[in-house]
Design an enzyme around this catalytic site. Structure first.
Site, PDB file in Angstrom:
ATOM      1  CG  HIS A   1      -0.291   0.386   2.469  1.00 28.97           C
ATOM      2  ND1 HIS A   1       0.470  -0.240   3.312  1.00 28.97           N
ATOM      3  CD2 HIS A   1      -0.382   1.667   2.992  1.00 28.97           C
ATOM      4  CE1 HIS A   1       0.924   0.332   4.183  1.00 28.97           C
ATOM      5  NE2 HIS A   1       0.462   1.594   4.197  1.00 28.97           N
TER       6      HIS A   1
HETATM    7  C1  UD1 Z   1      -1.873   6.146   5.260  1.00 26.99           C
HETATM    8  C2  UD1 Z   1      -0.533   6.601   6.021  1.00 26.99           C
HETATM    9  C3  UD1 Z   1       0.317   5.443   6.094  1.00 26.99           C
HETATM   10  C4  UD1 Z   1      -0.311   4.161   6.872  1.00 26.99           C
HETATM   11  C5  UD1 Z   1      -1.694   3.924   6.046  1.00 26.99           C
HETATM   12  C6  UD1 Z   1      -2.496   2.601   6.475  1.00 26.99           C
HETATM   13  C7  UD1 Z   1      -0.113   8.976   5.841  1.00 26.99           C
HETATM   14  C8  UD1 Z   1       0.808   9.783   5.151  1.00 26.99           C
HETATM   15  N1  UD1 Z   1       0.026   7.603   5.498  1.00 26.99           N
HETATM   16  O1  UD1 Z   1      -1.534   5.785   3.868  1.00 26.99           O
HETATM   17  O2  UD1 Z   1       1.505   5.751   7.072  1.00 26.99           O
HETATM   18  O3  UD1 Z   1       0.381   3.256   6.842  1.00 26.99           O
HETATM   19  O4  UD1 Z   1      -2.626   5.008   6.082  1.00 26.99           O
HETATM   20  O5  UD1 Z   1      -3.333   2.339   5.638  1.00 26.99           O
HETATM   21  O6  UD1 Z   1      -0.925   9.482   6.442  1.00 26.99           O
HETATM   22  N2  UD1 Z   1      -8.361   5.528   0.171  1.00 26.99           N
HETATM   23  C9  UD1 Z   1      -9.829   5.187   0.014  1.00 26.99           C
HETATM   24  N3  UD1 Z   1     -10.539   4.863   0.850  1.00 26.99           N
HETATM   25  C10 UD1 Z   1      -9.818   4.997   2.316  1.00 26.99           C
HETATM   26  C11 UD1 Z   1      -8.804   5.598   2.595  1.00 26.99           C
HETATM   27  C12 UD1 Z   1      -8.037   5.716   1.281  1.00 26.99           C
HETATM   28  O7  UD1 Z   1     -10.240   4.847  -1.252  1.00 26.99           O
HETATM   29  O8  UD1 Z   1     -10.757   4.761   3.302  1.00 26.99           O
HETATM   30  C13 UD1 Z   1      -7.571   5.657  -1.009  1.00 26.99           C
HETATM   31  C14 UD1 Z   1      -7.892   7.190  -1.688  1.00 26.99           C
HETATM   32  O9  UD1 Z   1      -7.562   7.179  -3.021  1.00 26.99           O
HETATM   33  C15 UD1 Z   1      -6.489   7.957  -1.221  1.00 26.99           C
HETATM   34  C16 UD1 Z   1      -5.668   6.802  -0.747  1.00 26.99           C
HETATM   35  O10 UD1 Z   1      -6.281   5.753  -0.612  1.00 26.99           O
HETATM   36  O11 UD1 Z   1      -6.161   8.888  -1.996  1.00 26.99           O
HETATM   37  C17 UD1 Z   1      -4.513   7.024  -0.041  1.00 26.99           C
HETATM   38  O12 UD1 Z   1      -5.359   7.265   1.389  1.00 26.99           O
HETATM   39  P1  UD1 Z   1      -4.373   8.132   2.615  1.00 26.99           P
HETATM   40  O13 UD1 Z   1      -5.309   8.050   3.707  1.00 26.99           O
HETATM   41  O14 UD1 Z   1      -3.943   9.628   2.096  1.00 26.99           O
HETATM   42  O15 UD1 Z   1      -2.875   7.480   2.596  1.00 26.99           O
HETATM   43  P2  UD1 Z   1      -2.734   5.797   2.857  1.00 26.99           P
HETATM   44  O16 UD1 Z   1      -2.064   5.546   1.919  1.00 26.99           O
HETATM   45  O17 UD1 Z   1      -4.012   5.044   3.373  1.00 26.99           O
END
Ligand code: UD1
Length: 379
Positions: A219
């Site tokens: 991820h």
């Molecule tokens: C975040 C944390 C990471 C952690 C991870 C656990 C930061 C910088 N990173 O990364 O350290 O290991 O969480 O999962 O805070 N998205 C969805 N639905 C959701 C959540 C995310 O569709 O419920 C998708 C979206 O497209 C979003 C992308 O995932 O743009 C990234 O989500 P984000 O929360 O920004 O960061 P993570 O990659 O989940």
């Protein structure tokens, strides 16, 4: 009564907060009142709600519903929302976990209003400033009053950065305290391992037997967003699937980017591979059971590296470095980055070795330790 605001937002924080809330409810409810703020960083039910239900976490008192966005935009909205809550109600301390944008936002908002910050999982370093998490950790540690370091390495990292120096550059810097607390995730794995087995039938559903499959997760943005790295990892998985089954729970980010960043040929080989089972993000109970019964774990997640160790499973680390160096020192994990050959050889090596797993993550009572210190300092 000490009043704390616990800030969560991303999946791993919800899990860590469960251990803290459980310990407050069971042993500290007369001394500590906790309110929970969810930033809404993770909003899909499979990334958030399911954890509240399974682990019986109190419903958040506040939900900012921030959702996804660019780092600056997402963090700025969180800071603003958290600030409003902190200005509306007095808290003795704010508790933040780990290294996500929700952690950073909590630390910045609280520090500006002079509310002490308790950082759980302090002192971790990858020494890779290209990781957003590394920036978040460094800033949060600098702003924190009580720093709970899960491992000896984390304590040493803080020592190297001058956290123990009596000549602090900050006027009130000497109030900062670092504790070696053990890892709060270990509390949960111990507590929930058996319950999880009773509550999920994931092994039957996916037709898996004990030790006949590899659990893999991807991820991190530097893997998912980079076609070359993503391709190398997936090609390695496809080759390993010739020998063993693989279960691949997909983070929403990875799900979205696989078809975009893989060639159609490789994406098809992954999708239609009879030995690779792709599933939605697993619940906490499901992932615990998958970890416990897997033969080996391949991951770029920090949490899964540790849980692999808790369940005595070897781990191929799909990153160029790790904060959890103890795992590599014990030869229970190998850093393979996103290099196909390194991943394949790490898999072979770990499949044949029998590493030992001495207790480097504490005794599973980290939440109690932390709460006792909070009472000592703020009581
Ligand atoms: C975040 C944390 C990471 C952690 C991870 C656990 C930061 C910088 N990173 O990364 O350290 O290991 O969480 O999962 O805070 N998205 C969805 N639905 C959701 C959540 C995310 O569709 O419920 C998708 C979206 O497209 C979003 C992308 O995932 O743009 C990234 O989500 P984000 O929360 O920004 O960061 P993570 O990659 O989940």
């Amino acid at each position: 009564m000490i009043k704390i605001l616990t800030i969560i937002g991303a999946r791993p924080q919800i899990i860590k907060a469960a251990a803290l809330s459980r310990a407050i409810k069971n042993s500290f409810s007369e001394r500590i009142e906790e309110k929970i703020l969810h930033t809404g960083q993770h909003y899909d039910s499979t990334m958030s709600d399911v954890f509240f239900e399974e682990m019986n976490i109190p419903k958040p008192h506040f939900n900012l519903n921030i959702g996804s966005g660019k780092h600056g935009e997402q963090t700025a909205k969180m800071i603003s929302g958290i600030e409003q809550i902190l200005l509306g109600e007095p808290f003795d301390a704010v508790v933040v976990f780990g290294d996500t944008n929700s952690t950073l936002a909590g630390a910045i908002a609280a520090s500006k209003i002079h509310i002490p910050i308790v950082h759980i999982e302090a002192g971790l370093r990858s020494f890779n400033m290209a990781m957003p998490e590394e920036i978040n950790r460094i800033v949060c540690d600098q702003l924190s009053t009580l720093l709970f370091a899960p491992t000896e390495t984390a304590v040493k990292n803080l020592e190297n950065e001058g956290f123990f120096s009596s000549k602090s550059i900050f006027k009130d810097g000497n109030n900062r305290q670092v504790f070696h607390s053990g890892d709060i995730m270990y509390d949960n794995s111990l507590y929930f391992a058996e319950i999880a087995e009773q509550k999920t039938d994931i092994l039957q559903r996916l037709n898996l037997q004990n030790q006949d499959f590899v659990l893999a997760t991807i991820h991190r943005d530097n893997n998912t967003d980079n076609p070359e790295r993503l391709t190398a990892i997936i090609e390695a998985l496809i080759e390993i699937a010739e020998k063993t089954k693989i279960v691949l729970p997909l983070h929403p980010r990875t799900k979205k980017l696989l078809p975009e960043n893989l060639s159609k040929e490789i994406h098809d080989k992954l999708q239609y591979n009879s030995n690779i089972t792709i599933i939605p993000p697993a619940s906490f109970f499901e992932i615990l059971v998958l970890e416990k019964y897997s033969q080996l774990i391949m991951t770029d997640s920090g949490g899964l590296q540790k849980e692999a160790y808790f369940f005595k499973k070897p781990c191929v680390i799909l990153r160029p470095e790790t904060e959890w160096v103890e795992i590599v020192e014990q030869q229970a994990g190998i850093i393979a980055d996103a290099d196909k050959q390194m991943i394949l050889s790490a898999f072979e090596k770990l499949s044949q070795s029998k590493p030992s797993f001495p207790p480097v993550f504490g005794d599973g009572r980290s939440a109690e330790f932390t709460l006792n210190k909070i009472i000592e300092v703020f009581g």
